[in-house]
Design an enzyme around this catalytic site. Structure first.
Site, PDB file in Angstrom:
ATOM      1  N   LYS A 155       0.844  -1.193   0.000  1.00  0.00           N
ATOM      2  CA  LYS A 155       0.000   0.000   0.000  1.00  0.00           C
ATOM      3  C   LYS A 155       0.884   1.250   0.000  1.00  0.00           C
ATOM      4  O   LYS A 155       1.988   1.217   0.541  1.00  0.00           O
ATOM      5  CB  LYS A 155      -0.862   0.013   1.275  1.00  0.00           C
ATOM      6  CG  LYS A 155      -1.943  -1.042   1.295  1.00  0.00           C
ATOM      7  CD  LYS A 155      -2.774  -0.948   2.554  1.00  0.00           C
ATOM      8  CE  LYS A 155      -3.831  -2.037   2.610  1.00  0.00           C
ATOM      9  NZ  LYS A 155      -4.865  -1.925   1.570  1.00  0.00           N
ATOM     10  N   ARG A 183      -9.971 -11.860   1.244  1.00  0.00           N
ATOM     11  CA  ARG A 183     -10.772 -12.918   0.613  1.00  0.00           C
ATOM     12  C   ARG A 183     -10.057 -14.265   0.679  1.00  0.00           C
ATOM     13  O   ARG A 183     -10.702 -15.308   0.674  1.00  0.00           O
ATOM     14  CB  ARG A 183     -11.129 -12.513  -0.820  1.00  0.00           C
ATOM     15  CG  ARG A 183      -9.970 -12.372  -1.760  1.00  0.00           C
ATOM     16  CD  ARG A 183     -10.309 -11.545  -2.989  1.00  0.00           C
ATOM     17  NE  ARG A 183     -10.378 -10.117  -2.668  1.00  0.00           N
ATOM     18  CZ  ARG A 183     -10.676  -9.162  -3.543  1.00  0.00           C
ATOM     19  NH1 ARG A 183     -10.955  -9.460  -4.794  1.00  0.00           N
ATOM     20  NH2 ARG A 183     -10.705  -7.908  -3.166  1.00  0.00           N
TER      21      ARG A 183
HETATM   22  N1  BES Z   1      -7.958  -4.102   4.018  1.00  0.00           N
HETATM   23  C1  BES Z   1      -8.137  -3.663   2.692  1.00  0.00           C
HETATM   24  C2  BES Z   1      -9.442  -2.921   2.459  1.00  0.00           C
HETATM   25  C3  BES Z   1      -9.651  -1.639   3.203  1.00  0.00           C
HETATM   26  C4  BES Z   1      -9.448  -0.446   2.554  1.00  0.00           C
HETATM   27  C5  BES Z   1     -10.093  -1.625   4.495  1.00  0.00           C
HETATM   28  C6  BES Z   1      -9.651   0.735   3.219  1.00  0.00           C
HETATM   29  C7  BES Z   1     -10.304  -0.431   5.164  1.00  0.00           C
HETATM   30  C8  BES Z   1     -10.087   0.753   4.517  1.00  0.00           C
HETATM   31  C9  BES Z   1      -8.110  -4.837   1.723  1.00  0.00           C
HETATM   32  O1  BES Z   1      -7.355  -5.926   2.115  1.00  0.00           O
HETATM   33  C10 BES Z   1      -7.550  -4.307   0.440  1.00  0.00           C
HETATM   34  O2  BES Z   1      -6.436  -3.889   0.442  1.00  0.00           O
HETATM   35  N2  BES Z   1      -8.342  -4.359  -0.630  1.00  0.00           N
HETATM   36  C11 BES Z   1      -7.942  -3.904  -1.893  1.00  0.00           C
HETATM   37  C12 BES Z   1      -8.376  -4.955  -2.882  1.00  0.00           C
HETATM   38  C13 BES Z   1      -7.795  -4.783  -4.247  1.00  0.00           C
HETATM   39  C14 BES Z   1      -6.316  -5.009  -4.194  1.00  0.00           C
HETATM   40  C15 BES Z   1      -8.458  -5.748  -5.184  1.00  0.00           C
HETATM   41  C16 BES Z   1      -8.612  -2.579  -2.191  1.00  0.00           C
HETATM   42  O3  BES Z   1      -9.768  -2.409  -1.794  1.00  0.00           O
HETATM   43  O4  BES Z   1      -8.003  -1.714  -2.768  1.00  0.00           O
HETATM   44 ZN    ZN Z   2      -5.314  -5.785   1.587  1.00  0.00          ZN
END
Ligand code: BES
Ligand code: ZN
Ligand code: ZN
Length: 501
Positions: free
Chosen positions: A277, A351
Site C-alpha cells: 500500500k 478474501r
Molecule cells: N484491508 C483492505 C481494504 C480496506 C481499505 C479496508 C480501506 C479499510 C479501509 C483490503 O485488504 C484491500 O487492500 N483491498 C484492496 C483490494 C484490491 C487489491 C483488489 C482494495 O480495496 O483496494
Molecule cells: Zn489488503
C-alpha cells in the site's frame, strides 16, 4: 448499574436527572408539571427563553439551585412526538449523556416515563436509554501515562418509572449488553497491531469462551498445514507472527443442526504485502480485523442474552507482511476447499483468509453463513462511510440479515452479484479462481470471491471497510472504531429464534 424505582424523582437527592422533552405545545405535563411547580414555574420560563429546547438532539443542563433535592436537571430534546423513532431517540439520549459525562459524576438518574409516547413503549425507552448510555460513554483508554486528573465515570443510574419493574430491568439489560459487546469490538479495533496479534486475539477468544461456556478451538500453523489451509497460510508466509484459526461454538440446542455461522476477517495489520500500500494507505490498517471484532462482540452479546440458536464463529487471523518468505503476485495457492487460486494482488488478502474460514465453518456444519470483513476500498467509493455493503446468494436469508440490521440501527445495502461477475472471478487461465479480477466493481469481486466458498450454503457478505471506523465523533461514540455489525449479528441470532418459535 441500573436501579429501577417508582418514587417521585424530584423528591430524591440525585446528582443529575435526565428528562426527555417532546416538542409539544404544553412542554410540562403530568409529573413534569409538578416538577415545574416545585421549581416555581422556572422551567416554563427557561423554555420560553430558549435555554431549554425540545428540538431533537439538543440538550440543556439546568441547575436546580436548591429548589428540589436533585442538584441538576438535564433535558434531552426529543423532537415531535408523532415522529418519534427508536434509533433517533438513542442519538438524543446519547447527546444528553455526553453533556452529563462532562460533569464527571458518580451517579445519575433518568425519568424513563418522560421518553414514552405512542411509538415508544416504556420497554423501548429503557432499552434505548441503556444502549445509548453505554455507547455514548465509550472511551478507548489508550496508552497514555496516568494523569493526576483521575477519570470519574457513572457507576449507578436510578431509573424512575411507573412501568412494571421486572420488564424494565430486562429491557435495560438487553440495551446495556448490546452496547457492551459493541464497545468490546470497538476496543479490539482501536488496539494497535503490536498490542493485538493473532495470538492475542486467540487469547481473547479463549477468555470469552471461559466466561460464557463456549467451546473453543485454536488451530495452529501445523494444524492448518494438515487441513490444507493453503490460502490462510499463504497470507501468513511473510509474517513472524503465527497464524490462528479461531473457532467458538455456542450450542443452544441438543442437536448440532440449524447452525448459524459467523466468519470475521482477522487481519491484524494489512501492509498489502508485495502489492504494498502507499504510505498513506498503511495508516489505519490496524482496523483490518474489524470483521473479527464484530464477530467477537456479537459472541459476547450472545453469551449474555443466550438465544436459542446454535452458532459457530470462525476467525482467520494473521497480519499481511513482507519478507523473503512472503507470498507474491503470480503465486498459485490451494485453499482448504481444493479450489486453486491465482494471486494477482497480495493486497486482496482478506478474501484468501476468508476462503479457508468459510470452508472451515462448513466443516463445523454451518448451515447459514455471514462473513464480515473490512474487505475493499471499493465499497467506500460505492457507498460512503455510513453504509455497509452486502452481497448474498440467498434472498430469503438476506432479508433476515437486513431485518436484524434495521433492528440494530446499522445500515446495510445490497450490491448485485451476477453470473458475469462470477465469470470474472473464475477467469484465471491457470487456476480455478483469481483473487483480483481488476478494479471495476471490485467490492463485488471481493464479496463474490468469498461466495465461491459458500457453495450451496445460504450466505451473506458484509463489507465494513467504510463503516468499521469513523473520523467523526457522534452522539453515540467518539471517533475511531464503531464496533459496527456486532449488534446486527447478535440480533440476527436472537431474531432467528423468534421467527422459528
Ligand atoms: N484491508 C483492505 C481494504 C480496506 C481499505 C479496508 C480501506 C479499510 C479501509 C483490503 O485488504 C484491500 O487492500 N483491498 C484492496 C483490494 C484490491 C487489491 C483488489 C482494495 O480495496 O483496494
Ligand atoms: Zn489488503
Ligand atoms: Zn485487508
Amino acid at each position: 448499574m441500573f436501579i429501577v424505582k417508582d418514587e417521585r424523582f424530584f423528591e430524591q437527592e440525585e446528582e443529575a436527572v435526565i428528562i426527555g422533552l417532546y416538542d409539544r405545545p404544553l412542554k410540562f405535563e403530568g409529573e413534569l408539571a409538578k416538577l415545574d411547580e416545585a421549581m416555581n414555574g422556572q422551567l416554563t420560563e427557561l423554555v420560553k427563553e430558549g435555554d431549554i429546547s425540545a428540538k431533537l438532539n439538543e440538550a440543556a443542563v439546568i441547575p436546580a439551585l436548591g429548589r428540589i433535592p436533585a442538584k441538576r436537571l438535564i433535558f434531552a430534546g426529543l423532537g415531535k412526538e408523532k415522529q418519534a423513532d427508536f434509533h433517533e431517540m438513542k442519538e438524543a439520549i446519547g447527546t444528553a449523556v455526553q453533556r452529563m459525562n462532562k460533569l464527571k459524576l458518580a451517579s445519575a438518574a433518568v425519568v424513563l416515563d418522560s421518553f414514552v409516547c405512542e411509538n415508544i413503549s416504556a420497554n423501548d425507552a429503557a432499552q434505548a436509554f441503556s444502549e445509548a448510555f453505554g455507547l455514548s460513554s465509550y472511551k478507548f483508554k489508550g496508552y497514555k501515562q496516568p494523569s493526576n486528573d483521575p477519570e470519574q465515570s457513572i457507576e449507578r443510574i436510578s431509573v424512575y418509572t411507573n412501568a412494571e419493574a421486572e420488564e424494565i430491568k430486562a429491557a435495560l439489560h438487553v440495551g446495556y449488553v448490546l452496547s457492551y459487546g459493541t464497545n468490546s469490538a470497538r476496543t479490539l479495533v482501536n488496539m494497535p497491531a503490536n498490542m493485538l496479534t493473532a495470538c492475542d486475539m486467540a487469547d481473547y477468544a479463549k477468555k470469552l469462551a471461559d466466561t460464557y461456556g463456549f467451546e473453543v478451538e485454536i488451530l495452529e500453523k501445523e494444524d492448518m498445514e494438515k487441513l490444507g489451509m493453503g490460502a490462510l497460510l499463504a497470507v501468513n508466509k511473510g509474517s513472524v507472527e503465527r497464524p490462528k484459526m479461531i473457532t467458538l461454538k455456542y450450542q443452544a440446542q441438543e442437536e448440532w443442526t440449524d447452525v448459524l455461522g459467523f466468519v470475521g476477517k482477522g487481519i491484524t495489520f494489512d501492509t498489502g504485502g508485495y502489492s504494498i500500500k502507499p504510505k498513506d494507505g498503511l495508516v489505519g490498517m490496524k482496523t483490518d480485523m474489524g470483521g473479527a471484532a464484530a464477530v467477537l462482540g456479537a459472541m459476547e452479546i450472545i453469551g449474555e442474552l443466550k438465544p436459542d440458536q446454535n452458532i459457530v464463529a470462525v476467525i482467520p487471523s494473521t497480519d499481511n507482511m513482507i519478507s523473503g518468505e512472503a507470498f507474491k503476485p503470480d503465486d498459485v495457492i490451494t485453499s482448504m476447499s481444493g479450489k486453486t487460486i491465482e494471486v494477482l494482488n497480495t493486497d486482496a488478502e482478506g478474501r484468501l483468509v476468508l476462503a479457508d474460514a468459510m470452508t472451515y465453518a462448513k466443516h463445523h456444519k454451518a448451515d447459514y453463513l455471514v462473513d464480515v470483513a473490512t474487505l475493499t476500498g471499493g465499497v467506500v467509493v460505492a457507498l460512503g462511510t455510513d453504509k455497509t455493503g452486502a452481497i448474498t446468494n440467498n434472498d430469503t436469508f438476506f432479508e433476515e440479515v437486513l431485518e436484524a440490521s434495521k433492528e440494530a440501527g446499522e445500515f446495510i445495502w445490497q450490491l448485485p452479484l451476477t453470473e458475469k461477475d462470477k465469470k470474472r472471478i473464475r477467469s484465471s487461465k491457470i487456476a480455478d479462481l483469481n483473487n483480483s479480477p481488476g478494479r471495476e466493481g471490485h467490492a463485488i469481486m471481493g464479496g463474490g470471491f468469498i461466495g465461491e466458498f459458500a457453495e450451496g450454503t445460504p450466505w451473506v457478505h458484509l463489507d465494513i471497510a467504510g463503516t468499521a471506523d469513523t473520523n467523526k465523533a457522534g452522539a453515540l461514540g467518539p471517533s475511531g472504531a464503531t464496533g459496527v455489525m456486532a449488534r446486527t449479528l447478535a440480533l440476527l441470532a436472537m431474531r432467528r429464534m423468534k421467527n422459528e418459535g
